[in-house]
Enzyme design. Structure first.
Site, mmCIF file in Angstrom:
data_model
loop_
_atom_site.group_PDB
_atom_site.id
_atom_site.type_symbol
_atom_site.label_atom_id
_atom_site.label_comp_id
_atom_site.label_asym_id
_atom_site.label_seq_id
_atom_site.Cartn_x
_atom_site.Cartn_y
_atom_site.Cartn_z
ATOM 1 N N LYS A 9 0.926 -1.172 -0.106
ATOM 2 C CA LYS A 9 0.112 -0.064 0.048
ATOM 3 C C LYS A 9 0.857 1.472 -0.087
ATOM 4 O O LYS A 9 1.942 1.171 0.221
ATOM 5 C CB LYS A 9 -0.929 0.039 1.218
ATOM 6 C CG LYS A 9 -1.993 -1.035 1.195
ATOM 7 C CD LYS A 9 -2.879 -1.142 2.609
ATOM 8 C CE LYS A 9 -3.534 -2.305 2.613
ATOM 9 N NZ LYS A 9 -4.678 -2.301 3.627
ATOM 10 N N PHE A 57 -15.196 3.037 7.499
ATOM 11 C CA PHE A 57 -13.862 3.125 7.221
ATOM 12 C C PHE A 57 -13.633 3.243 5.592
ATOM 13 O O PHE A 57 -12.477 3.676 5.012
ATOM 14 C CB PHE A 57 -12.665 2.402 7.891
ATOM 15 C CG PHE A 57 -12.912 0.936 7.320
ATOM 16 C CD1 PHE A 57 -12.382 0.519 6.303
ATOM 17 C CD2 PHE A 57 -13.499 0.045 8.523
ATOM 18 C CE1 PHE A 57 -12.552 -0.911 6.165
ATOM 19 C CE2 PHE A 57 -13.631 -1.453 8.179
ATOM 20 C CZ PHE A 57 -13.020 -1.675 6.917
ATOM 21 N N ARG A 85 -0.884 -14.440 4.034
ATOM 22 C CA ARG A 85 -1.770 -14.170 4.979
ATOM 23 C C ARG A 85 -0.854 -14.179 6.424
ATOM 24 O O ARG A 85 -1.006 -13.149 7.267
ATOM 25 C CB ARG A 85 -3.117 -14.434 5.134
ATOM 26 C CG ARG A 85 -3.989 -14.190 3.978
ATOM 27 C CD ARG A 85 -4.726 -12.991 3.896
ATOM 28 N NE ARG A 85 -5.450 -12.729 4.880
ATOM 29 C CZ ARG A 85 -6.493 -11.796 5.070
ATOM 30 N NH1 ARG A 85 -6.467 -10.721 4.366
ATOM 31 N NH2 ARG A 85 -7.603 -11.755 5.953
ATOM 32 N N THR A 91 -4.933 -7.903 10.579
ATOM 33 C CA THR A 91 -5.370 -6.620 10.314
ATOM 34 C C THR A 91 -4.717 -5.410 11.065
ATOM 35 O O THR A 91 -4.220 -4.524 10.380
ATOM 36 C CB THR A 91 -6.757 -6.533 9.868
ATOM 37 O OG1 THR A 91 -7.138 -7.634 9.265
ATOM 38 C CG2 THR A 91 -7.411 -5.118 9.357
ATOM 39 N N ARG A 102 3.004 -6.841 9.264
ATOM 40 C CA ARG A 102 2.547 -5.722 9.762
ATOM 41 C C ARG A 102 3.042 -5.699 11.343
ATOM 42 O O ARG A 102 3.083 -4.642 11.724
ATOM 43 C CB ARG A 102 0.925 -6.156 9.801
ATOM 44 C CG ARG A 102 0.200 -5.657 8.305
ATOM 45 C CD ARG A 102 -1.038 -6.370 8.295
ATOM 46 N NE ARG A 102 -1.659 -5.847 7.246
ATOM 47 C CZ ARG A 102 -2.717 -6.601 6.790
ATOM 48 N NH1 ARG A 102 -3.483 -7.450 7.625
ATOM 49 N NH2 ARG A 102 -3.603 -6.048 5.638
ATOM 50 N N ASN A 112 -1.796 0.010 7.243
ATOM 51 C CA ASN A 112 -1.133 -1.503 7.695
ATOM 52 C C ASN A 112 -0.314 -2.095 6.641
ATOM 53 O O ASN A 112 -0.177 -3.206 6.531
ATOM 54 C CB ASN A 112 -2.342 -2.408 8.245
ATOM 55 C CG ASN A 112 -3.352 -2.724 7.317
ATOM 56 O OD1 ASN A 112 -3.221 -2.304 5.915
ATOM 57 N ND2 ASN A 112 -4.477 -3.527 7.444
ATOM 58 N N HIS A 115 -1.713 -5.451 1.585
ATOM 59 C CA HIS A 115 -2.945 -6.242 1.483
ATOM 60 C C HIS A 115 -2.583 -7.738 0.669
ATOM 61 O O HIS A 115 -1.656 -7.847 -0.050
ATOM 62 C CB HIS A 115 -3.722 -5.738 0.288
ATOM 63 C CG HIS A 115 -5.100 -6.463 -0.385
ATOM 64 N ND1 HIS A 115 -6.067 -6.709 0.505
ATOM 65 C CD2 HIS A 115 -5.044 -7.288 -1.638
ATOM 66 C CE1 HIS A 115 -6.830 -7.434 -0.327
ATOM 67 N NE2 HIS A 115 -6.282 -7.878 -1.408
HETATM 68 P P1 IDP Z 1 -7.293 -7.427 5.937
HETATM 69 O O1 IDP Z 1 -6.421 -6.347 4.849
HETATM 70 O O2 IDP Z 1 -6.536 -7.973 6.928
HETATM 71 O O3 IDP Z 1 -7.650 -8.413 4.991
HETATM 72 P P2 IDP Z 1 -9.995 -6.130 6.070
HETATM 73 O O4 IDP Z 1 -10.696 -6.479 7.120
HETATM 74 O O5 IDP Z 1 -10.228 -6.927 4.838
HETATM 75 O O6 IDP Z 1 -8.401 -6.578 6.528
HETATM 76 O O7 IDP Z 1 -9.879 -4.757 5.744
HETATM 77 C C1 IDP Z 1 -9.392 -4.284 4.628
HETATM 78 C C2 IDP Z 1 -8.484 -3.011 4.943
HETATM 79 O O8 IDP Z 1 -9.383 -1.943 5.261
HETATM 80 C C3 IDP Z 1 -7.521 -3.213 6.078
HETATM 81 O O9 IDP Z 1 -6.272 -3.903 5.378
HETATM 82 C C4 IDP Z 1 -7.333 -1.928 6.569
HETATM 83 O O10 IDP Z 1 -6.380 -1.149 5.413
HETATM 84 C C5 IDP Z 1 -8.696 -1.233 6.206
HETATM 85 N N1 IDP Z 1 -9.314 -1.223 7.639
HETATM 86 C C6 IDP Z 1 -9.875 -2.384 8.335
HETATM 87 N N2 IDP Z 1 -10.668 -2.006 9.182
HETATM 88 C C7 IDP Z 1 -10.223 -0.923 9.435
HETATM 89 C C8 IDP Z 1 -10.916 0.113 10.552
HETATM 90 O O11 IDP Z 1 -11.388 -0.119 11.677
HETATM 91 N N3 IDP Z 1 -10.177 1.404 10.412
HETATM 92 C C9 IDP Z 1 -9.425 1.873 9.237
HETATM 93 N N4 IDP Z 1 -9.227 0.931 8.601
HETATM 94 C C10 IDP Z 1 -9.599 -0.572 8.483
HETATM 95 MG MG MG Z 2 -9.505 -8.439 3.565
#
Ligand code: IDP
Ligand code: MG
Length: 149
Positions: A9, A57, A85, A91, A102, A112, A115
């Site tokens: 990212k 978000f 993963r 996350t 991360r 973070n 992806h």
């Molecule tokens: P992942 O990237 O670990 O699969 P997901 O739940 O799919 O996590 O969420 C996608 C992306 O959305 C996360 O990587 C993060 O960048 C963002 N995200 C998820 N939850 C939050 C939050 O509570 N606040 C801000 N950004 C979030």
């Molecule tokens: Mg995801």
């Protein structure tokens, strides 16, 4: 052979962590089959995160993803989707284990770094969304017989 979509990212690119992150996937034994630096359009970012469009978000996430270039990649290997993963970590970087990307480099869920596709169906969908067939290169690493029995 299994493939997954990985994106470094904008925060990972801005912080100069591209090499460090790619190094971890190479060292693990996965094969890079697609790689490009992308200034992402809002349309592509929204399509990629479509599953989160109702989340509070979502708009901030899309703004972040298009704020600066990102490195889009496809990695190949046995079990690469789940293994990536694990290399990436939870996350929320504050709860991600040390030793994960991360866990080692991040402090905020909204920054973070990386992806990774979460399942075979999403991997297939995301690879098709980000790459054309011509941009993906099938090749066999000469190291393969030293990595896989
Ligand atoms: P992942 O990237 O670990 O699969 P997901 O739940 O799919 O996590 O969420 C996608 C992306 O959305 C996360 O990587 C993060 O960048 C963002 N995200 C998820 N939850 C939050 C939050 O509570 N606040 C801000 N950004 C979030
Ligand atoms: Mg995801």
């Amino acid at each position: 052979m299994e493939r997954t979509f990985i994106a470094i990212k904008p925060d990972g690119v801005q912080r100069g962590l591209v090499g460090e992150i790619i190094k971890r996937f190479e060292a693990k034994g996965f094969t890079l089959v697609g790689l490009k630096l992308v200034q992402v359009t809002r349309e592509l970012a929204e399509a990629h995160y479509d599953v989160h469009k109702e989340r509070p978000f979502f708009n901030g996430l899309v703004d972040f993803i298009i704020s600066s270039p990102l490195v889009a990649m496809v990695w190949e290997g046995e079990g690469v989707i789940a293994s990536a993963r694990k290399l990436i970590g939870a996350t929320n970087p504050l709860t991600a284990e040390p030793g994960t990307i991360r866990g080692d480099f991040g402090v905020s869920v909204g920054r973070n770094l990386i992806h990774g596709s979460d399942a075979p169906e999403t991997a297939q969908k995301e690879i098709a969304l980000w790459f054309t067939d011509e941009e993906l290169v099938s090749w066999e690493a000469s190291l393969k017989s030293w990595l896989v029995e």
